[in-house]
Scaffold this active site. Structure first.
Site, short mmCIF file in Angstrom:
data_model
loop_
_atom_site.label_atom_id
_atom_site.label_comp_id
_atom_site.label_asym_id
_atom_site.label_seq_id
_atom_site.Cartn_x
_atom_site.Cartn_y
_atom_site.Cartn_z
CD GLU A 335 -1.20 -0.38 3.70
OE1 GLU A 335 -2.27 0.23 3.65
OE2 GLU A 335 -0.82 -1.01 4.71
CB CYS A 336 0.74 4.36 0.21
SG CYS A 336 0.90 6.14 -0.17
#
Length: 459
Positions: A335-336
């Site tokens: 994520e991210c």
């Protein structure tokens, strides 16, 4: 065999001290004053349960450093009452273990989903929990407070005035607040040393001298704080809604999950770790920066958010780790910041390009502004290791980076319906994208992951 842990049943008519610290806007000093209050109460022998509204990772790091215990995110969008009835209350009371609870509100008191009033704001959290608010207001903002509070209904009861000049008449401040039905509960004189370095809409990761700064703030605030008035802030532990928490089935540790956690990857919800453990995952933390390979005998890899761009050269130079991740055949969730790291290449803050893991066939690059910033709802277009077709989750994005390969596995719509786009790379054993993942209330994500692991075991 399943071990059952019984959570305590809420006693009717009991109360605990609790309050929210908020402000009219970001940058008013509420985090520093929250840390000072935590420290003051700790000095008095109190145990403090700390919370932060909204999807914030860094303020909770500060909370944990000063309190010595984890801080809980109370996100009003992920657990919005109309979407997840009573889940926010359950989360609050489940983690209310200390003598007193302090909730730091994100941004301004009424800042929530743009264009939708105070929806999903700190104010909405205070109202759902029936917790009163102490506003932190800079001296030069005091004239604007009355008009600001007339914008919406609220539970503001008292004010801590920040950046007060030494020759100011404190009784004058007290009288001005009394005229609008508020009380002065404390104040802090202006001091250039009372400063935490910040970035747009948030802080940098905790400074090394944070303990010295907070100690000084605590010393000064202790001299002006009305401790008797502070005792008037409390929360009713019993509610009309039945918030007794059911027995949780804590599954035996069956899967080993390698969890990236170091200077470059440090953004995660404490609640995510708890949910993973409840579902039988043994969390094995490792460092993509410093370790040479993934931990042994792990079943899943989770690359959390963070600032890989600040450590681009070091991450890229650790070729042994890049190869270990690239050659692994286990499920990978990123994520991210973790997503940025998985690219063939990614830029640092200066725009220089560095080699990444290479599992995402593209480049992550720096932009000049926040990209697709805010709360979103995601719907999956097909099955993956984490989300099945047509399932929906709520999430958020907060990044200055973009990618030449954002993915089109899922469709995202902003919470206020103003924008929509495709996102997330999901194929074979990979689930990777900019959206942050929140597990409490979305436990079906882990049920899907476990089903995938079981199928792989049977093959």
């Amino acid at each position: 065999m399943v071990n059952s842990i019984k959570r305590s049943i809420i006693t009717m008519n009991s109360t605990k001290q609790a309050f929210m610290v908020s402000a009219m806007k970001s940058g008013s000093g509420k985090t520093l004053i929250t840390l000072g209050l935590i420290n003051i109460l700790k000095r008095a022998g109190k145990s403090v349960s700390i919370y932060k509204t909204g999807p914030d990772y860094i303020d909770t790091m500060y909370h944990e450093k000063i309190a010595g215990s984890p801080s809980t995110n109370l996100d009003p969008y992920f657990l919005e009452p109309e979407f997840k009835p009573d889940e926010l209350k359950k989360l609050f009371f489940r983690n209310l273990k200390g003598d007193i609870a302090i909730i730091e509100g994100a941004m301004g008191l009424f800042d929530g989903i743009y264009g939708e009033g105070k929806r999903c704001s700190a104010c909405s959290v205070s109202e759902e929990l029936n917790v009163d608010v102490i506003m932190v207001v800079d001296m030069d903002e005091l004239d604007n407070l009355s008009a600001y509070l007339q914008s919406f209904t609220h539970r503001v009861k008292a004010v801590i005035v920040n950046k007060v000049e030494k020759n100011t008449d404190i009784n004058m401040i007290r009288s001005r607040l009394n005229e609008i039905g508020l009380f002065l509960i404390g104040y802090l004189y202006f001091d250039t040393n009372f400063h935490i370095e910040s970035r747009h809409l948030g802080l940098y990761e905790p400074q090394k001298d944070i303990f010295n700064i907070v100690d000084k703030v605590s010393d000064e605030l202790s001299r002006t704080l009305d401790f008797n008035m502070l005792e008037d802030f409390y929360v009713e532990v019993a509610h009309d809604t039945d918030i007794t928490t059911e027995a949780l089935n804590i599954k035996p540790r069956k899967y080993r999950l390698a969890f990236a956690y170091d200077e470059a990857f440090s953004f995660t919800y404490e609640e995510n770790i708890k949910v993973l453990e409840e579902y039988g995952f043994e969390i094995v933390k490792f460092s993509p920066l410093h370790d040479k390979k993934l931990p042994d005998n792990v079943d899943v890899l989770w690359l959390s958010g963070g600032y890989p761009e600040l450590y681009a050269k070091e991450l890229s130079s650790n070729t042994a780790m890049l190869e270990s991740i690239y050659n692994s055949d286990i499920p990978i969730i990123s994520e991210c910041g973790g997503f940025i790291y998985l690219h063939k290449s990614f830029e640092n803050n200066e725009g220089e390009s560095f080699k990444g893991v290479g599992l995402i066939d593209g480049k992550a690059f720096k932009t000049k502004k926040l990209v697709r910033f805010g709360y979103i709802e995601i719907e999956a277009g097909s099955d993956s290791i984490l989300i099945k077709r047509n399932q929906r989750i709520r999430s958020h994005e907060f990044h200055y980076y973009d990618s030449t390969c954002n993915g089109d596995y899922a469709h995202a719509i902003k919470a206020n319906k103003s924008k929509e786009w495709n996102c997330i790379n999901a194929h074979d054993n990979i689930f990777a994208g900019f959206p942050h993942i929140y597990l409490r209330g979305y436990e079906f994500l882990l049920q899907n992951l476990i089903s995938f692991l079981e199928r792989e075991k049977d093959v």
